[in-house]
Design an enzyme around this catalytic site. Structure first.
Site: not given
Length: 249
Positions: A89-91, A93, A118
């Site tokens: 998720h976010s970083l 990813s 994501a």
């Protein structure tokens, strides 16, 4: 001996597949604690705990992607004794992508079945350009409150902010200084999830993940902001992930 990099929610030695989860900037492995309740019983949810937070609070957090991804790829290579899927998720990813590339380049990715990401623009687009790590503490906490995902009781207590702030800053520095290196695309399926109300990344930027794989590509936009997985779309996200995992074993 317990591996400090991984928390298992819960340990399932007989699981047919591992879901290796990478947290976003400023987050801990605990963001994935509840996932196993919604996913198939034969999936072991293994969440990465990066240095500098929770049980690893006394360790120095990474501030650059290259050494972080190198260290984590070595850790996760030992978890590939059965099929595995990477989720970030976010970083997380970006970290997941860099780890997948390293495992592929080392010939250690035979059991990696998919990369799921994501809430972050595609690696080829580089850093999101958000220099949050340079902000004064009060402004940084305002940003964190605006993004969501950080409990309000943490942001309201100076003693907890002092403990969490170094890891937050380090994570944002990892993202801000990230530079994509050209390399062959992955051969893995890549599934991308985004929030329709996420102001940090556009659907077009999420769609650029397509260029990083020669395998199957899917993009799903779900209702919610940057932390759509914690809102009304959380159940839908886990349903979609669960369906994909069943196809991987």
């Amino acid at each position: 001996m317990r591996n400090p990099w991984l928390l298992r929610f819960p340990a399932r030695p007989d699981a047919r597949l591992r879901l290796l989860c990478l947290p976003g900037a400023g987050s801990t492995a605990a963001m994935y604690r509840s996932w196993s309740r919604e996913l198939p019983d034969d999936v072991e949810v293994c969440a990465v705990q990066l240095p500098g937070r929770a049980g690893r609070l006394r360790e120095t957090p990474f501030t650059a992607m290259e050494p972080l991804a190198d260290a984590l790829a070595e850790v996760l290579a030992a978890e590939l004794d059965r099929p595995a899927v990477l989720f970030g998720h976010s970083l997380g990813s970006l970290i997941g992508y860099e780890v997948a590339c390293r495992l592929r380049d080392a010939g250690a990715d035979g059991e990696v079945r998919e990369l799921m990401v994501a809430a972050h623009r595609a690696p080829r687009l580089g850093s999101a350009g958000l220099a949050y790590h340079r902000l004064p503490t009060e402004q940084l906490m305002t940003v964190m409150a605006g993004l969501g995902g950080t409990p309000a009781d943490v942001l309201a207590r100076p003693e907890l902010v002092r403990l969490a702030e170094p890891a937050m800053r380090a994570d944002f520095e990892v993202d801000y200084t990230y530079r994509h290196r050209d390399r062959p695309p992955l051969a893995l399926p890549v599934s991308v999830f985004g929030g329709t109300g996420d102001t940090t990344v556009s659907e077009a930027e999420l769609a650029q993940w397509r260029t990083h794989t020669t395998g199957e590509f899917t993009l799903r936009m779900l209702r919610g902001d940057h932390f759509f997985h914690e809102g009304p779309s959380g159940a839908e996200l886990l349903s979609l992930i669960g369906a994909r995992l069943l196809e991987s074993v």
